[in-house]
Design an enzyme around this catalytic site. Sequence first.
Site, PDB file in Angstrom:
ATOM      1  N   ASN A 194       0.816  -1.210   0.000  1.00 54.48           N
ATOM      2  CA  ASN A 194       0.000   0.000   0.000  1.00 54.48           C
ATOM      3  C   ASN A 194       0.854   1.266   0.000  1.00 54.48           C
ATOM      4  O   ASN A 194       0.461   2.297   0.505  1.00 54.48           O
ATOM      5  CB  ASN A 194      -0.968  -0.007   1.184  1.00 54.48           C
ATOM      6  CG  ASN A 194      -0.239   0.020   2.520  1.00 54.48           C
ATOM      7  OD1 ASN A 194       0.988  -0.055   2.540  1.00 54.48           O
ATOM      8  ND2 ASN A 194      -0.961   0.140   3.611  1.00 54.48           N
ATOM      9  N   HIS A 414      -6.153   3.776  22.340  1.00 54.73           N
ATOM     10  CA  HIS A 414      -5.837   3.811  20.911  1.00 54.73           C
ATOM     11  C   HIS A 414      -6.537   4.986  20.257  1.00 54.73           C
ATOM     12  O   HIS A 414      -7.750   5.153  20.402  1.00 54.73           O
ATOM     13  CB  HIS A 414      -6.272   2.502  20.230  1.00 54.73           C
ATOM     14  CG  HIS A 414      -5.856   2.456  18.789  1.00 54.73           C
ATOM     15  ND1 HIS A 414      -6.717   2.148  17.765  1.00 54.73           N
ATOM     16  CD2 HIS A 414      -4.657   2.706  18.202  1.00 54.73           C
ATOM     17  CE1 HIS A 414      -6.063   2.189  16.607  1.00 54.73           C
ATOM     18  NE2 HIS A 414      -4.812   2.530  16.842  1.00 54.73           N
ATOM     19  N   HIS A 415      -5.754   5.814  19.568  1.00 52.09           N
ATOM     20  CA  HIS A 415      -6.285   6.928  18.784  1.00 52.09           C
ATOM     21  C   HIS A 415      -5.908   6.734  17.326  1.00 52.09           C
ATOM     22  O   HIS A 415      -4.815   7.136  16.915  1.00 52.09           O
ATOM     23  CB  HIS A 415      -5.690   8.267  19.250  1.00 52.09           C
ATOM     24  CG  HIS A 415      -6.170   8.723  20.590  1.00 52.09           C
ATOM     25  ND1 HIS A 415      -5.507   9.696  21.303  1.00 52.09           N
ATOM     26  CD2 HIS A 415      -7.238   8.358  21.339  1.00 52.09           C
ATOM     27  CE1 HIS A 415      -6.164   9.914  22.452  1.00 52.09           C
ATOM     28  NE2 HIS A 415      -7.200   9.098  22.497  1.00 52.09           N
ATOM     29  N   GLU A 416      -6.775   6.113  16.557  1.00 50.90           N
ATOM     30  CA  GLU A 416      -6.547   6.109  15.106  1.00 50.90           C
ATOM     31  C   GLU A 416      -7.090   7.440  14.602  1.00 50.90           C
ATOM     32  O   GLU A 416      -8.283   7.710  14.727  1.00 50.90           O
ATOM     33  CB  GLU A 416      -7.255   4.925  14.444  1.00 50.90           C
ATOM     34  CG  GLU A 416      -7.184   4.921  12.921  1.00 50.90           C
ATOM     35  CD  GLU A 416      -5.761   5.089  12.382  1.00 50.90           C
ATOM     36  OE1 GLU A 416      -4.948   4.191  12.587  1.00 50.90           O
ATOM     37  OE2 GLU A 416      -5.471   6.145  11.764  1.00 50.90           O
ATOM     38  N   HIS A 484       2.126   5.548  15.480  1.00 47.35           N
ATOM     39  CA  HIS A 484       2.315   4.755  14.253  1.00 47.35           C
ATOM     40  C   HIS A 484       2.096   5.639  13.032  1.00 47.35           C
ATOM     41  O   HIS A 484       1.310   6.587  13.090  1.00 47.35           O
ATOM     42  CB  HIS A 484       1.327   3.586  14.222  1.00 47.35           C
ATOM     43  CG  HIS A 484       1.766   2.428  15.053  1.00 47.35           C
ATOM     44  ND1 HIS A 484       1.677   1.123  14.618  1.00 47.35           N
ATOM     45  CD2 HIS A 484       2.321   2.382  16.285  1.00 47.35           C
ATOM     46  CE1 HIS A 484       2.147   0.316  15.560  1.00 47.35           C
ATOM     47  NE2 HIS A 484       2.542   1.051  16.586  1.00 47.35           N
ATOM     48  N   GLU A 485       2.766   5.319  11.963  1.00 53.81           N
ATOM     49  CA  GLU A 485       2.689   6.054  10.687  1.00 53.81           C
ATOM     50  C   GLU A 485       3.129   7.506  10.823  1.00 53.81           C
ATOM     51  O   GLU A 485       2.900   8.318   9.937  1.00 53.81           O
ATOM     52  CB  GLU A 485       1.271   5.990  10.071  1.00 53.81           C
ATOM     53  CG  GLU A 485       0.842   4.605   9.648  1.00 53.81           C
ATOM     54  CD  GLU A 485       0.100   3.853  10.740  1.00 53.81           C
ATOM     55  OE1 GLU A 485      -0.527   4.509  11.581  1.00 53.81           O
ATOM     56  OE2 GLU A 485       0.189   2.615  10.774  1.00 53.81           O
ATOM     57  N   GLU A 503       6.225   3.557  15.244  1.00 56.18           N
ATOM     58  CA  GLU A 503       6.292   2.469  14.273  1.00 56.18           C
ATOM     59  C   GLU A 503       7.280   2.925  13.198  1.00 56.18           C
ATOM     60  O   GLU A 503       8.457   2.626  13.271  1.00 56.18           O
ATOM     61  CB  GLU A 503       4.903   2.176  13.724  1.00 56.18           C
ATOM     62  CG  GLU A 503       4.894   0.975  12.796  1.00 56.18           C
ATOM     63  CD  GLU A 503       3.573   0.835  12.084  1.00 56.18           C
ATOM     64  OE1 GLU A 503       3.111  -0.292  11.945  1.00 56.18           O
ATOM     65  OE2 GLU A 503       2.997   1.858  11.640  1.00 56.18           O
ATOM     66  N   GLU A 509       2.647  -6.283  11.595  1.00 57.78           N
ATOM     67  CA  GLU A 509       1.353  -6.345  10.908  1.00 57.78           C
ATOM     68  C   GLU A 509       1.496  -6.883   9.477  1.00 57.78           C
ATOM     69  O   GLU A 509       0.613  -7.577   8.983  1.00 57.78           O
ATOM     70  CB  GLU A 509       0.674  -4.974  10.907  1.00 57.78           C
ATOM     71  CG  GLU A 509       1.465  -3.876  10.221  1.00 57.78           C
ATOM     72  CD  GLU A 509       0.777  -2.500  10.303  1.00 57.78           C
ATOM     73  OE1 GLU A 509      -0.408  -2.434  10.640  1.00 57.78           O
ATOM     74  OE2 GLU A 509       1.447  -1.494  10.015  1.00 57.78           O
TER      75      GLU A 509
END
Length: 703
Positions: A194, A414-416, A484-485, A503, A509
Amino acid sequence: MRYLLSFLLAYVLFINTANAQELKSPNQQLTLSFSLLNDGTPTYRLMYKNKEVIKASKLGFELEKDPTSLLNGFTVSDTKTATFDETWKPVWGEVANIRNNYNELAVTLNQTSTNRKIIVRFRLFNDGLGFRYEFPQQNNLVYFTIKEEKTQFAMTGDHTAYWIPGDYDTQEYDYTISKLSEIRGLFKGAVTGNASQTSFSTTGVQTSLMLKTAEGLYINLHEAALYNYGAMHLNLDDKNMVFESWLTPNANGDKGNLQAPCTTPWRTIMVSDDAREILASKMTLNLNEPSKIADPSWIKPVKYVGVWWEMISGKSSWSYTNDYPSVQLGVTDFVHAKPNGTHGATTQNVKKYIDFAASNGFDGVLVEGWNVGWEDWFGHAKDNVFDFLTPYPDFDVKGIHEYAKSKGIKMIMHHETSGAVRNYERHMDKAYQFMKDNGYDAVKSGYVGPILPKGDFHYSQWAVNHYQYAVEKAAEYKIMVNAHEAVRPTGICRTYPNLIGNEAARGTEYQAFGGSKPNHVTILPFTRLIGGPMDYTPGIFEMDVSKLSPNNHSHVNSTLANQLALYVTMYSPLQMAADIPENYNRFPDAFQFIKDVALDWSDSKYLEAEPGDYITVARKAKGTNNWFIGNVNGITPRNSTIQFDFLDKGASYEATVYADSKDAHYKTNPQAYTIKKVIVNSNTKLNLFSAPGGGYAISVIKK
Ligand code: NOJ
Ligand code: CA
């Protein structure tokens, strides 16, 4: 003679010797030379043990709407040298004490035609060079916009590189090992999965970049203390083997807006003829400022489990419902939405993880998919999906808090953000306060998908400022952050030790998204980990993902023993046991290592290392006399002999060795391991076998 003459002539033409400066590392092995070309272009050059590492390389900037820019026409108006030697204690780390020892040269450059000043500050350590540009306060350079930073890193040959393709939006790539001259040809094939690949040159790579010369010299290029600036890629001129800085643009295409007085991040070049020294280097941390958190007593290493792998593998879902768009954020009758029956973050399931964490000595439980918005987000990138406050109807925030507390377990939030940076900033204070009110003191944040507002990139100056804002704001609330990201780390965790994880690379993953290369984990410590710890999320015991999620035919390309070793080889104060409890219950003898392994260390000894092939490290658990050893192996089966000479003389220890069986293989026989106990002392040597994609882990407990 003729050769000598032409050499001398070239030297005279090239270097204006009156403006040449030299600096030696404290141990005299590295030499940095600074000089101006005849047109006043600043250059630097780096030698290691009398061999050239970086050929004469230009420094400077192209500025927007400024034809003169900051490229040439400079004279040296001042030079200052200094020596620094200090030992400091990190809040958490690979070692208890870090020595920060360098010689410094600061060159003040005057651009006579514009009457502008810049300073280039070099810090030369025994393990490498850091340098940055400084823009002092002055009348003729106040607000300015960078068109391109023109820092060069001129290679001395066609080195081997361990690289991932340049990209403004993702770092989640497998590494390619190739000659520099082969990057162009391999670039397209290296862009997989991706990846976003927004307009990048086909010879651009990311940092931290690991290189090896034909003579066996290891070189690492990266940056330190990235604040208010776009992350640096390296673009290769593959005719001349010269890398040049390539900054991530802001949404409008510029490469950064600055106001003097200010500084750039440090550009770093580590060098050694011993790969282990690259792994042991603390230069990136040393180039960052001391901690700004006066009382860090609330910052603690965390070993955790979580409602996570079951979603990643496809067994359960983040979302509570598949209804869309009948449910909208904030609609109070959310309870009427039809449950999809696969939601992972149910109170009951979370309690199961809390029980498992408590009975196995873990600190925390992460739960993803607890909050409203997932049903709205997938496939609909928009700016107001999550409020980070509203739980799904089957997730009882208060009840879970009380239950976790009664068992001595900390919940991990968790905060996406769905990449919606402004939306997150708008909700941040309330979201952090909600965490504190409900017993959460660590957050895993994430930035999946394109950054919103549209057109911005994950690693731009604008986005970098956001990640920093989130970390500093979290510190006000005494919250630890694992983003992350977000942008690749650059040692900022020294200054803000509440940044306990990131991350910013291809993590576990991907083992459920088609698999990673079996030697991936022998490269990450040489690249991604140079800037700081990674939330790699190791500990998968069932490599056949279809056992969990029948339609997912991905395979975890690692042996079980290799998964254990990662707790030691992938240094992080934050470690997850990523598999589901049921799989740990199948292998309780191997799981014992994950229960025992420490998170914080007073000492680390890199015993063996070769990027792409193997890494072996021994670490001493802080506040104890116990050691933990990890070895990860690439695809060639290998025997290594480990000397235990780092143990206390005369003392004896019980070592438990978790190793690959002779017939283990990451693909065909990953769960074949042996466990044996041996008494060891400082004279012991053990011969150990590592299978393809395998490794070993050893706990060494003082008797
Ligand atoms: C990507 C992260 O790396 C992963 O850990 C997380 O579960 C998903 N985003 C969902 O937020
Ligand atoms: Ca990710």
